[in-house]
Design a protein around this motif. Structure first.
Motif, PDB file in Angstrom:
ATOM      1  N   ARG A 138       0.962  -1.230   0.022  1.00 45.66           N
ATOM      2  CA  ARG A 138       0.161  -0.135  -0.085  1.00 45.66           C
ATOM      3  C   ARG A 138       0.948   1.374   0.008  1.00 45.66           C
ATOM      4  O   ARG A 138       0.550   2.021  -0.740  1.00 45.66           O
ATOM      5  CB  ARG A 138      -0.842  -0.024   1.250  1.00 45.66           C
ATOM      6  CG  ARG A 138      -2.048  -1.106   1.018  1.00 45.66           C
ATOM      7  CD  ARG A 138      -2.436  -1.754   2.185  1.00 45.66           C
ATOM      8  NE  ARG A 138      -3.430  -3.023   2.396  1.00 45.66           N
ATOM      9  CZ  ARG A 138      -2.705  -4.362   2.155  1.00 45.66           C
ATOM     10  NH1 ARG A 138      -1.502  -4.349   2.273  1.00 45.66           N
ATOM     11  NH2 ARG A 138      -3.573  -5.454   1.996  1.00 45.66           N
ATOM     12  N   PRO A 139       1.924   1.400   1.027  1.00 48.54           N
ATOM     13  CA  PRO A 139       2.673   2.619   0.796  1.00 48.54           C
ATOM     14  C   PRO A 139       3.595   2.520  -0.636  1.00 48.54           C
ATOM     15  O   PRO A 139       3.703   3.584  -1.080  1.00 48.54           O
ATOM     16  CB  PRO A 139       3.758   2.250   2.001  1.00 48.54           C
ATOM     17  CG  PRO A 139       3.492   1.148   2.502  1.00 48.54           C
ATOM     18  CD  PRO A 139       2.100   0.603   2.070  1.00 48.54           C
ATOM     19  N   LEU A 140       3.711   1.160  -1.228  1.00 48.40           N
ATOM     20  CA  LEU A 140       4.551   1.267  -2.436  1.00 48.40           C
ATOM     21  C   LEU A 140       3.469   1.957  -3.519  1.00 48.40           C
ATOM     22  O   LEU A 140       3.941   2.698  -4.314  1.00 48.40           O
ATOM     23  CB  LEU A 140       4.755  -0.037  -2.794  1.00 48.40           C
ATOM     24  CG  LEU A 140       5.429  -0.276  -4.204  1.00 48.40           C
ATOM     25  CD1 LEU A 140       6.872   0.398  -4.389  1.00 48.40           C
ATOM     26  CD2 LEU A 140       5.694  -1.628  -4.328  1.00 48.40           C
ATOM     27  N   LEU A 141       2.450   1.823  -3.411  1.00 51.81           N
ATOM     28  CA  LEU A 141       1.410   2.403  -4.257  1.00 51.81           C
ATOM     29  C   LEU A 141       1.210   3.711  -4.197  1.00 51.81           C
ATOM     30  O   LEU A 141       1.155   4.328  -5.465  1.00 51.81           O
ATOM     31  CB  LEU A 141      -0.116   1.873  -4.200  1.00 51.81           C
ATOM     32  CG  LEU A 141      -0.362   0.449  -4.647  1.00 51.81           C
ATOM     33  CD1 LEU A 141      -1.865  -0.168  -4.149  1.00 51.81           C
ATOM     34  CD2 LEU A 141      -0.352   0.070  -6.124  1.00 51.81           C
ATOM     35  N   VAL A 142       1.620   4.160  -3.259  1.00 53.45           N
ATOM     36  CA  VAL A 142       1.463   5.691  -3.026  1.00 53.45           C
ATOM     37  C   VAL A 142       2.801   6.200  -3.749  1.00 53.45           C
ATOM     38  O   VAL A 142       2.511   7.398  -4.469  1.00 53.45           O
ATOM     39  CB  VAL A 142       1.587   6.313  -1.623  1.00 53.45           C
ATOM     40  CG1 VAL A 142       1.685   7.773  -1.380  1.00 53.45           C
ATOM     41  CG2 VAL A 142       0.380   5.789  -0.832  1.00 53.45           C
ATOM     42  N   LEU A 143       3.929   5.872  -3.380  1.00 54.66           N
ATOM     43  CA  LEU A 143       5.063   6.229  -4.167  1.00 54.66           C
ATOM     44  C   LEU A 143       5.108   6.063  -5.524  1.00 54.66           C
ATOM     45  O   LEU A 143       5.284   6.919  -6.132  1.00 54.66           O
ATOM     46  CB  LEU A 143       6.139   5.438  -3.226  1.00 54.66           C
ATOM     47  CG  LEU A 143       6.366   5.480  -1.838  1.00 54.66           C
ATOM     48  CD1 LEU A 143       7.575   4.645  -1.478  1.00 54.66           C
ATOM     49  CD2 LEU A 143       6.611   6.765  -1.720  1.00 54.66           C
ATOM     50  N   LEU A 144       4.513   4.920  -6.221  1.00 55.56           N
ATOM     51  CA  LEU A 144       4.672   4.826  -7.505  1.00 55.56           C
ATOM     52  C   LEU A 144       3.624   5.631  -8.090  1.00 55.56           C
ATOM     53  O   LEU A 144       3.731   6.151  -9.369  1.00 55.56           O
ATOM     54  CB  LEU A 144       4.230   3.375  -7.890  1.00 55.56           C
ATOM     55  CG  LEU A 144       5.318   2.215  -7.405  1.00 55.56           C
ATOM     56  CD1 LEU A 144       4.870   1.041  -7.774  1.00 55.56           C
ATOM     57  CD2 LEU A 144       6.685   2.385  -8.057  1.00 55.56           C
ATOM     58  N   ALA A 145       2.407   5.849  -7.645  1.00 58.52           N
ATOM     59  CA  ALA A 145       1.391   6.544  -8.397  1.00 58.52           C
ATOM     60  C   ALA A 145       1.749   8.083  -8.312  1.00 58.52           C
ATOM     61  O   ALA A 145       1.501   8.468  -9.448  1.00 58.52           O
ATOM     62  CB  ALA A 145       0.233   6.358  -7.463  1.00 58.52           C
ATOM     63  N   ALA A 146       2.457   8.539  -7.059  1.00 58.87           N
ATOM     64  CA  ALA A 146       2.844   9.750  -7.182  1.00 58.87           C
ATOM     65  C   ALA A 146       4.008  10.063  -8.290  1.00 58.87           C
ATOM     66  O   ALA A 146       3.800  11.204  -9.126  1.00 58.87           O
ATOM     67  CB  ALA A 146       3.065  10.347  -5.980  1.00 58.87           C
ATOM     68  N   ARG A 147       4.966   9.331  -8.417  1.00 62.91           N
ATOM     69  CA  ARG A 147       6.085   9.524  -9.192  1.00 62.91           C
ATOM     70  C   ARG A 147       5.940   9.038 -10.375  1.00 62.91           C
ATOM     71  O   ARG A 147       6.393   9.645 -11.436  1.00 62.91           O
ATOM     72  CB  ARG A 147       7.202   8.224  -8.672  1.00 62.91           C
ATOM     73  CG  ARG A 147       8.068   8.814  -7.284  1.00 62.91           C
ATOM     74  CD  ARG A 147       8.568   9.992  -7.244  1.00 62.91           C
ATOM     75  NE  ARG A 147       9.614  10.237  -6.421  1.00 62.91           N
ATOM     76  CZ  ARG A 147      10.196  11.206  -5.764  1.00 62.91           C
ATOM     77  NH1 ARG A 147      10.028  12.633  -6.633  1.00 62.91           N
ATOM     78  NH2 ARG A 147      11.336  11.380  -4.999  1.00 62.91           N
ATOM     79  N   ILE A 201       6.024  10.981   0.936  1.00 63.63           N
ATOM     80  CA  ILE A 201       6.648  10.015   2.185  1.00 63.63           C
ATOM     81  C   ILE A 201       5.712   9.896   3.434  1.00 63.63           C
ATOM     82  O   ILE A 201       5.566   8.742   3.894  1.00 63.63           O
ATOM     83  CB  ILE A 201       8.296  10.665   2.483  1.00 63.63           C
ATOM     84  CG1 ILE A 201       9.060  10.760   1.398  1.00 63.63           C
ATOM     85  CG2 ILE A 201       8.757   9.683   3.716  1.00 63.63           C
ATOM     86  CD1 ILE A 201       9.254   9.226   0.549  1.00 63.63           C
ATOM     87  N   THR A 202       5.537  11.205   3.629  1.00 62.42           N
ATOM     88  CA  THR A 202       4.423  11.198   4.886  1.00 62.42           C
ATOM     89  C   THR A 202       3.165  10.448   4.515  1.00 62.42           C
ATOM     90  O   THR A 202       2.627   9.545   5.270  1.00 62.42           O
ATOM     91  CB  THR A 202       3.989  12.474   5.268  1.00 62.42           C
ATOM     92  OG1 THR A 202       5.332  13.108   5.531  1.00 62.42           O
ATOM     93  CG2 THR A 202       3.058  12.552   6.554  1.00 62.42           C
ATOM     94  N   LEU A 203       2.518  10.790   3.349  1.00 60.56           N
ATOM     95  CA  LEU A 203       1.649   9.824   2.758  1.00 60.56           C
ATOM     96  C   LEU A 203       1.359   8.504   2.939  1.00 60.56           C
ATOM     97  O   LEU A 203       0.847   7.672   3.273  1.00 60.56           O
ATOM     98  CB  LEU A 203       1.001  10.333   1.276  1.00 60.56           C
ATOM     99  CG  LEU A 203      -0.278   9.718   0.782  1.00 60.56           C
ATOM    100  CD1 LEU A 203      -1.573  10.185   1.617  1.00 60.56           C
ATOM    101  CD2 LEU A 203      -0.592  10.407  -0.438  1.00 60.56           C
ATOM    102  N   ALA A 204       2.590   8.028   2.216  1.00 62.88           N
ATOM    103  CA  ALA A 204       3.012   6.464   2.289  1.00 62.88           C
ATOM    104  C   ALA A 204       3.045   5.872   3.698  1.00 62.88           C
ATOM    105  O   ALA A 204       2.519   4.750   3.952  1.00 62.88           O
ATOM    106  CB  ALA A 204       4.211   6.125   1.389  1.00 62.88           C
ATOM    107  N   THR A 205       3.780   6.637   4.524  1.00 65.08           N
ATOM    108  CA  THR A 205       4.012   6.219   5.884  1.00 65.08           C
ATOM    109  C   THR A 205       2.389   6.126   6.763  1.00 65.08           C
ATOM    110  O   THR A 205       2.268   5.125   7.280  1.00 65.08           O
ATOM    111  CB  THR A 205       4.840   7.110   6.718  1.00 65.08           C
ATOM    112  OG1 THR A 205       5.934   7.150   6.076  1.00 65.08           O
ATOM    113  CG2 THR A 205       5.051   6.624   8.243  1.00 65.08           C
ATOM    114  N   LEU A 206       1.590   6.895   6.513  1.00 67.44           N
ATOM    115  CA  LEU A 206       0.273   7.198   7.075  1.00 67.44           C
ATOM    116  C   LEU A 206      -0.539   5.948   6.485  1.00 67.44           C
ATOM    117  O   LEU A 206      -1.294   5.149   7.316  1.00 67.44           O
ATOM    118  CB  LEU A 206      -0.429   8.395   7.085  1.00 67.44           C
ATOM    119  CG  LEU A 206      -0.929   8.774   5.773  1.00 67.44           C
ATOM    120  CD1 LEU A 206      -2.473   8.546   5.678  1.00 67.44           C
ATOM    121  CD2 LEU A 206      -0.990  10.375   5.621  1.00 67.44           C
ATOM    122  N   ILE A 207      -0.507   5.585   5.323  1.00 63.28           N
ATOM    123  CA  ILE A 207      -1.289   4.413   4.847  1.00 63.28           C
ATOM    124  C   ILE A 207      -0.786   3.223   5.146  1.00 63.28           C
ATOM    125  O   ILE A 207      -1.312   2.531   5.757  1.00 63.28           O
ATOM    126  CB  ILE A 207      -1.119   4.306   3.239  1.00 63.28           C
ATOM    127  CG1 ILE A 207      -1.663   5.573   2.699  1.00 63.28           C
ATOM    128  CG2 ILE A 207      -1.508   3.115   2.433  1.00 63.28           C
ATOM    129  CD1 ILE A 207      -3.288   5.356   2.422  1.00 63.28           C
TER     130      ILE A 207
END
Length: 334
Positions: free
Chosen positions: A60-69, A79-85
């Motif tokens: 799930r945090p990986l998805l945040v990073l990949l989607a944003a990038r 980074i904060t968003l991925a951590t909170l997820i």
């Protein structure tokens, strides 16, 4: 921060090309996890670190990073968003294991087995609350709206699953509604919020939202298949755990719909009673009716739908990793 949480970093997922494209971001997420676990109550850090180090893939945090990038995001709030997820996900694991009375997760004792139900629930509450603190720091009302709505859907999905326990009359449509809430919703929220953070176009935002939804459905379908096909060594849980808990998952729903009246009656009884007394007979029926093949086909259908959503995303290593995730969803053994 106390020595408990600072003594080591949370275990990273096994190195893979999926994580390699965001390796620096992932290291930053690990550092942020450590920072955000800080508490003046040592047991909070002890249990929080225990569950976060328990070997999950951190998809799930990986998805945040990949989607944003994938949409060109070049700042640091992802980074904060991925951590909170990840904190949101971890809190649900703590609560789920208490509700399910689970003893093992990912090959280790569950937190409730090691420390008891009350500490597990309360530390889950802490992680959930800390995730909302971080959400404020992200500073986006759109993202706050997405994630706060997601938490309600997830909670409803968990309650729905609980009410389904011991009920053999759940339809396939009701099953999909349940797994959409309890599992796919956080996948969807992760990719969706990452897109919003990157100022996606409406079309890109919708595509990444649905990508996460279909990916989450594919993962849950394979989880439910593996419960009748895997083993404790590879899965970190025992074959038949869902049956033991009386959960009517898709393999059983399909087997009841396509078996003989006698076979359907046996499975219905097994769901109502829970336990593993009839596991061997249920496994025979599941295999005889093609229920596992059907469940895999539905998972592959969801993975294909996830892949289709990526057509509107610019070509990049990040998009390639999201495509590979869709393949991993159905090819994995654990």
């Amino acid at each position: 921060m106390s020595a408990t949480a600072s003594s080591s970093q949370p275990a990273s997922p096994s190195p893979s090309p999926l994580h390699a494209v965001v390796a620096d971001d992932f290291m930053a997420v690990n550092r942020t996890i450590i920072e955000q676990l800080a508490s003046k109550i040592p047991l909070v850090e002890t249990i929080g670190q225990y569950i976060i180090e328990s070997g999950g893939k951190r998809l799930r945090p990986l998805l945040v990073l990949l989607a944003a990038r994938s949409l060109g995001y070049d700042q640091d709030k992802h980074i904060t968003l991925a951590t909170l997820i990840e904190f949101m996900h971890t809190s649900t694991l703590l609560h789920d294991d208490v509700v399910d009375e689970s003893h093992m997760r990912r090959g280790k004792k569950t937190a409730n087995e090691a420390w008891g139900n009350a500490p597990s629930v309360l530390v889950g509450d802490f992680l959930y609350s800390r995730s909302f603190q971080m959400m404020v720091n992200v500073g986006s009302m759109r993202i706050m709206s997405i994630l706060s709505s997601a938490t309600c859907v997830i909670a409803e999905g968990e309650v729905q699953q609980l009410t389904n326990v011991g009920n053999p009359n759940i339809s396939e449509a009701e099953y999909f509604e349940t797994i959409q809430g309890k599992t796919a919703m956080l996948f969807e929220a992760a990719s969706h919020s990452g897109a919003v953070l990157a100022d996606a176009t409406p079309e890109q935002e919708s595509a990444l939202q649905h990508y996460g939804r279909y990916l989450g459905l594919a993962f849950q379908l394979i989880d439910d298949l593996l419960d009748y096909q895997g083993d404790a060594t590879t899965m970190g849980k025992n074959v038949g755990d869902d049956l033991a808990e009386g959960k009517p998952t898709l393999p059983l729903i399909h087997a009841m719909a396509n078996g003989t009246p006698e076979q359907a009656k046996l499975i219905r009884q097994a769901i109502r009673q829970g336990g593993l007394d009839q596991l061997d007979a249920v496994l025979d029926i599941v295999n005889a009716t093609g229920a596992l093949e059907y469940t895999r086909a539905r998972a592959e259908e969801m993975a294909t739908k996830a892949l289709e959503q990526l057509a509107i995303i610019p070509s990049s290593p990040y998009r390639d990793s999201m495509a590979e995730l869709a393949h991993l969803a159905v090819d994995r053994k654990a």
